[in-house]
Design a protein around this motif. Structure first.
Motif, short mmCIF file in Angstrom:
data_model
loop_
_atom_site.label_atom_id
_atom_site.label_comp_id
_atom_site.label_asym_id
_atom_site.label_seq_id
_atom_site.Cartn_x
_atom_site.Cartn_y
_atom_site.Cartn_z
N ASP A 115 39.77 32.73 34.98
CA ASP A 115 39.25 33.94 34.17
C ASP A 115 38.24 34.63 34.98
N MET A 116 37.08 33.94 35.68
CA MET A 116 36.23 34.56 36.40
C MET A 116 36.83 35.09 37.65
N ALA A 117 37.73 34.55 38.24
CA ALA A 117 38.08 35.18 39.43
C ALA A 117 39.01 36.52 39.27
N VAL A 118 39.47 36.68 38.14
CA VAL A 118 40.34 37.76 37.82
C VAL A 118 39.31 38.78 37.48
N TYR A 144 42.66 41.48 47.86
CA TYR A 144 43.36 41.93 46.89
C TYR A 144 44.87 41.18 46.83
N THR A 145 45.47 41.05 48.21
CA THR A 145 46.62 40.42 48.49
C THR A 145 46.59 39.09 47.99
N PHE A 153 46.80 44.48 41.27
CA PHE A 153 46.30 44.03 42.45
C PHE A 153 47.21 44.20 43.55
N LEU A 154 48.47 44.27 43.26
CA LEU A 154 49.36 44.50 44.42
C LEU A 154 49.27 45.99 44.90
#
Length: 396
Positions: A197-200, A256-257, A268-269
């Motif tokens: 969740d932190m990463a997103v 983002y990849t 993100f893509l």
């Protein structure tokens, strides 16, 4: 009229299909030879991790495990073990990887744990399955998570006073996108779901606040630490606050990849394509960027081979995710052209020193590592070569 619309795409695909396939094993073998030269000059001290070689010099600058670049040398050795099967590289990779163990249990001093720990222990665990490596990765992810500010939604990059960052306000730099992979991996491999969740959250907040309308990245953004409100976007290592620092844009492309790979969030893509397209459109003919796209000294400004290596690796992964075959082919062609240039006599170090590449730029405003050989350029070059090798084998 319709035929004319598709003509450029046809030309790109025709060029790609007719061009002789890039023999990726040749530069991989070259990297192995160069790395063995470096292994012979490692000092018998605690400060023994290669970081950079100044332009025109032959001697490495060595750093200790706390340097933000400390993970790239063991990571490069792991890649060479993967490429060659030579246990010399495995033994050396394990040695230098283990030197970084204290990072997982010390208080986080900055955001670079992903660069340090995942480039070393992460690569080692993928190749060996060593459970001890996994413990270090998970501990490092928890340490990195201590820098997450839920009011802002991003990880604090520098928990200390840095010029122009309005300390003690919250700062986040674009480089931090790469460190999210550590959190994603940990969440999938026994760590807390909160790490995912932190990463997103970090990726989404950065996507919203870190880019200009044309999708060029700021190097840094300062947020109000209590409200999460954006205060300003600025540079720390680029030419100017409104310029496009090449390696910063490279971190965005790669980051983002990777975020799409880990989350499968189509936003993100889509964003990875947008930050890629603005980077590609103004590249020099050899596809190796100047250190900053807006340096007024171009074409006499320094290049940055490290940015090209990061982008080449990111583009190869990104091309495999795209549903549009023409754009996928274009991205792969661009990546291959970058690797062809990097593998030429212009950019390979060869007999000049024992690094893999020349002509990288570290911190230009600080006058540091300008037109130098830098270890992270070598790391991402080796990674990109291995990714291309894998793609070539799949297409046989």
């Amino acid at each position: 009229m319709l035929k004319n619309i598709f003509l450029p795409v046809f030309i790109v695909l025709l060029f790609h299909s007719c061009q002789a396939q890039f023999n990726v094993q040749v530069p991989l073998d070259y990297c192995a030879v160069q790395a063995k030269k470096t292994l012979k000059v490692i000092p018998a001290t605690a400060v023994n991790i290669p970081r950079s070689i100044d332009q025109g010099k032959t001697e490495w600058h060595f750093v200790g495990y706390g340097d933000w670049c400390s993970g790239f040398w063991p990571g490069t050795l792991w890649y060479l073990y993967e490429s060659t099967g030579d246990t010399t590289f495995k033994t050396a990779a394990d040695r230098f990887t283990r030197e970084l163990r204290p990072l997982s249990v010390q208080k986080a001093v900055d955001h670079d744990l992903g660069f340090q720990v995942f480039s070393s222990f992460g690569k080692g665990y993928r190749l060996t399955g060593n459970p001890d490596y996994k413990k270090v990765i998970l501990a490092a992810a928890d340490t990195l998570a201590t820098l997450f500010n839920p009011k802002v939604g991003t990880i604090l990059s520098w928990p200390r006073s840095v010029p122009h960052m309005d300390w003690p306000q919250h700062n986040t730099i674009i480089d931090n996108m790469i460190n999210l992979e550590l959190l994603f991996w940990a969440a999938r491999n026994g760590g807390r779901k909160a790490l995912y969740d932190m990463a997103v959250s970090h990726a989404r907040v950065t996507m919203k606040n870190h880019f200009r309308p044309d999708f060029r990245a700021y190097h840094a953004v300062v947020y109000d630490k209590d409200t999460g409100k954006k205060i300003k976007g600025l540079t720390h290592q680029g030419y100017a606050d409104d310029s496009m620092w090449a390696r910063g844009q490279a971190w965005a492309i790669y980051g983002y990849t990777m975020c799409y790979r880990e989350s499968r969030d189509p936003a993100f893509l889509d964003f990875a394509e947008k930050v890629t397209d603005v980077y590609l459109k103004d590249l020099p003919a050899d596809r190796i960027p100047y250190w900053d796209f807006n340096d007024p000294d171009i074409p006499n400004a320094p290049r940055d081979a490290s940015a090209a290596a990061v982008v080449a690796s990111g583009l190869l992964e990104l091309s495999a995710f795209l549903k549009d075959p023409a754009k996928a082919a274009l991205y792969r062609k661009e990546a291959e052209e970058m690797l062809r240039s990097l593998s030429s006599a212009t950019y390979q170090s060869r007999e000049k020193n024992s690094a893999f590449l020349l002509h990288s730029t570290g911190n230009h405003p600080a006058g540091s590592e300008i037109d130098a050989s830098i270890i992270y350029a070598d790391y991402y070059y080796a990674e990109a070569l291995l990714r291309l090798k894998e793609l070539q084998q799949k297409n046989k």
